[in-house]
Scaffold this motif. Structure first.
Motif, PDB file in Angstrom:
ATOM      1  N   UNK A  73     -24.663   4.824   5.691  1.00  0.00           N
ATOM      2  CA  UNK A  73     -23.585   4.552   4.743  1.00  0.00           C
ATOM      3  C   UNK A  73     -23.991   4.999   3.339  1.00  0.00           C
ATOM      4  N   UNK A  74     -23.060   5.647   2.647  1.00  0.00           N
ATOM      5  CA  UNK A  74     -23.273   6.042   1.260  1.00  0.00           C
ATOM      6  C   UNK A  74     -22.760   4.941   0.337  1.00  0.00           C
ATOM      7  N   UNK A  75     -23.075   5.084  -0.952  1.00  0.00           N
ATOM      8  CA  UNK A  75     -22.542   4.135  -1.934  1.00  0.00           C
ATOM      9  C   UNK A  75     -21.022   4.182  -1.954  1.00  0.00           C
ATOM     10  N   UNK A  76     -20.451   5.401  -1.741  1.00  0.00           N
ATOM     11  CA  UNK A  76     -18.995   5.525  -1.689  1.00  0.00           C
ATOM     12  C   UNK A  76     -18.395   4.795  -0.505  1.00  0.00           C
ATOM     13  N   UNK A  77     -19.087   4.833   0.637  1.00  0.00           N
ATOM     14  CA  UNK A  77     -18.623   4.093   1.817  1.00  0.00           C
ATOM     15  C   UNK A  77     -18.577   2.595   1.535  1.00  0.00           C
ATOM     16  N   UNK A  78     -19.628   2.094   0.912  1.00  0.00           N
ATOM     17  CA  UNK A  78     -19.705   0.668   0.613  1.00  0.00           C
ATOM     18  C   UNK A  78     -18.601   0.257  -0.351  1.00  0.00           C
ATOM     19  N   UNK A  79     -18.369   1.103  -1.336  1.00  0.00           N
ATOM     20  CA  UNK A  79     -17.305   0.831  -2.297  1.00  0.00           C
ATOM     21  C   UNK A  79     -15.944   0.789  -1.603  1.00  0.00           C
ATOM     22  N   UNK A  80     -15.717   1.735  -0.665  1.00  0.00           N
ATOM     23  CA  UNK A  80     -14.463   1.755   0.079  1.00  0.00           C
ATOM     24  C   UNK A  80     -14.301   0.498   0.929  1.00  0.00           C
ATOM     25  N   UNK A  81     -15.364   0.068   1.576  1.00  0.00           N
ATOM     26  CA  UNK A  81     -15.312  -1.141   2.405  1.00  0.00           C
ATOM     27  C   UNK A  81     -14.981  -2.372   1.573  1.00  0.00           C
ATOM     28  N   UNK A  82     -15.614  -2.468   0.407  1.00  0.00           N
ATOM     29  CA  UNK A  82     -15.391  -3.635  -0.436  1.00  0.00           C
ATOM     30  C   UNK A  82     -14.021  -3.628  -1.100  1.00  0.00           C
ATOM     31  N   UNK A  83     -13.398  -2.464  -1.189  1.00  0.00           N
ATOM     32  CA  UNK A  83     -12.071  -2.376  -1.769  1.00  0.00           C
ATOM     33  C   UNK A  83     -10.954  -2.522  -0.763  1.00  0.00           C
ATOM     34  N   UNK A  84     -11.298  -2.696   0.508  1.00  0.00           N
ATOM     35  CA  UNK A  84     -10.292  -2.769   1.570  1.00  0.00           C
ATOM     36  C   UNK A  84      -9.764  -4.183   1.752  1.00  0.00           C
ATOM     37  N   UNK A  85      -8.640  -4.291   2.447  1.00  0.00           N
ATOM     38  CA  UNK A  85      -8.106  -5.586   2.858  1.00  0.00           C
ATOM     39  C   UNK A  85      -8.748  -6.055   4.157  1.00  0.00           C
TER      40      UNK A  85
END
Length: 336
Positions: free
Chosen positions: A98-110
């Motif tokens: 996982x990249x930092x962008x992946x983590x950011x996307x996960x945390x921004x999801x519903x």
């Protein structure tokens, strides 16, 4: 294949079927990058998730791991969901970081969707912590243990994660995703239930079609030689044997003993074809081809299968039905 029964639903872990942290996960130290991201994120979509689709134009924001899981989330979410996949065609989930962008996307999801069962092995600690901020569904935990295939010689018990190749198991995964949507977006619960029922009916028809296709292969030839052991559920469903060079994961290295073992199987069954996988380099298959030639049993590549990854949407192999029908066609023609 049939829609999950109440008895089987009871046998499946509630933690895995609904939301929250995955049941089968390790308690490990948090990645430094994840710590930084969590420090600045509240997770989820806040008020929109709580209003459940009342806001005009709101869609459930979903992040999924492999494109098998992305497709499943889209099938059940329909026009109520906007689904982002982390892994595209040809990506190996066993090795994915996982990249930092992946983590950011996960945390921004519903909500987030992953397989678990050690498929996305390098993302265990990511989902460990994301699950404290965002509703997470691990579809592998939704499948009753009686349907899972145990990995041999693994202390503590481990299961084959490639559950999408069993249409009955995938129906349980679909139910888990539908329940997750209903929790996040309760005002539209009926629409998710309808799509679940349509999807399950499609699985039943697909199962019948594949059974008819594989039935054309002579029993003596029903041996599937592949790069790694991703097709045991498919083999169990349709009466095949699997001779894979690597095990359930591609993380390990193939050995000369593995090449010899598979070559012996090819000779014993007098196989004329072996199969490569879209997400696995073909070097080990080439080694088997060379060994089979040397052993006096020449064989060739019968086609490319979609194992850990779906194909390209543009050629009709980027969704569940398209990929499974492609695999069934390639296997039937190659072995027949």
């Amino acid at each position: 294949m049939h829609q999950p029964s109440e008895a089987a639903r009871t046998a499946s872990s509630p933690e895995g079927r609904i939301l929250g942290s995955p049941r089968r996960r390790r308690l490990v130290a948090l990645l430094p990058v994840l710590t930084l991201v969590l420090a600045g994120c509240g997770g989820g979509a806040g008020g929109n998730a709580e209003t459940g689709g009342v806001d005009d134009g709101w869609k459930v924001q979903v992040v999924a791991t492999t494109n098998w899981h992305t497709d499943l989330a889209r099938q059940i979410g329909g026009d109520r969901a906007e689904v982002t996949g982390l892994m595209g065609p040809g990506v190996d989930p066993h090795l994915y970081q996982a990249s930092a962008g992946d983590i950011d996307a996960l945390l921004g999801a519903d909500m987030a969707v992953w397989n678990g069962l050690n498929l996305e092995a390098n993302m265990e600690e990511v989902f460990e912590e994301v699950g404290t901020k965002v509703p997470v569904v691990a579809v592998g935990d939704a499948v009753p243990e009686a349907l899972l295939i145990a990995v041999k010689d693994v202390p503590g018990g481990e299961y084959d994660p490639h559950i999408w190749f069993d249409t009955e198991a995938w129906a349980y995964a679909a139910e888990a995703v539908a329940e997750a949507y209903q929790e996040v977006d309760p005002d539209n619960a009926d629409s998710y239930q309808e799509r679940l029922e349509d999807f399950t009916a499609g699985l039943e028809g697909l199962d019948v079609d594949i059974s008819a296709m594989i039935g054309q292969v002579p029993e003596r030839s029903r041996v599937l030689v592949t790069s790694h052991d991703a097709f045991s559920y498919f083999a169990r469903s349709y009466g095949l044997d699997v001779a894979a060079i690597q095990g359930k994961s591609t993380a390990g290295e193939a050995t000369t003993a593995d090449i010899r073992r598979v070559t012996e199987t090819i000779a014993e069954a007098e196989l004329k074809t072996v199969f490569i996988e879209s997400s696995v380099p073909r070097q080990t298959i080439d080694a088997v081809l060379a060994a089979a030639e040397e052993a006096g049993q020449p064989t060739e590549v019968g086609g490319e299968l979609f194992g850990d990854s779906l194909g390209q949407p543009a050629d009709g192999k980027g969704d569940y039905e398209g990929a499974l029908m492609h695999n069934a066609t390639v296997i039937t023609e190659g072995l027949r």
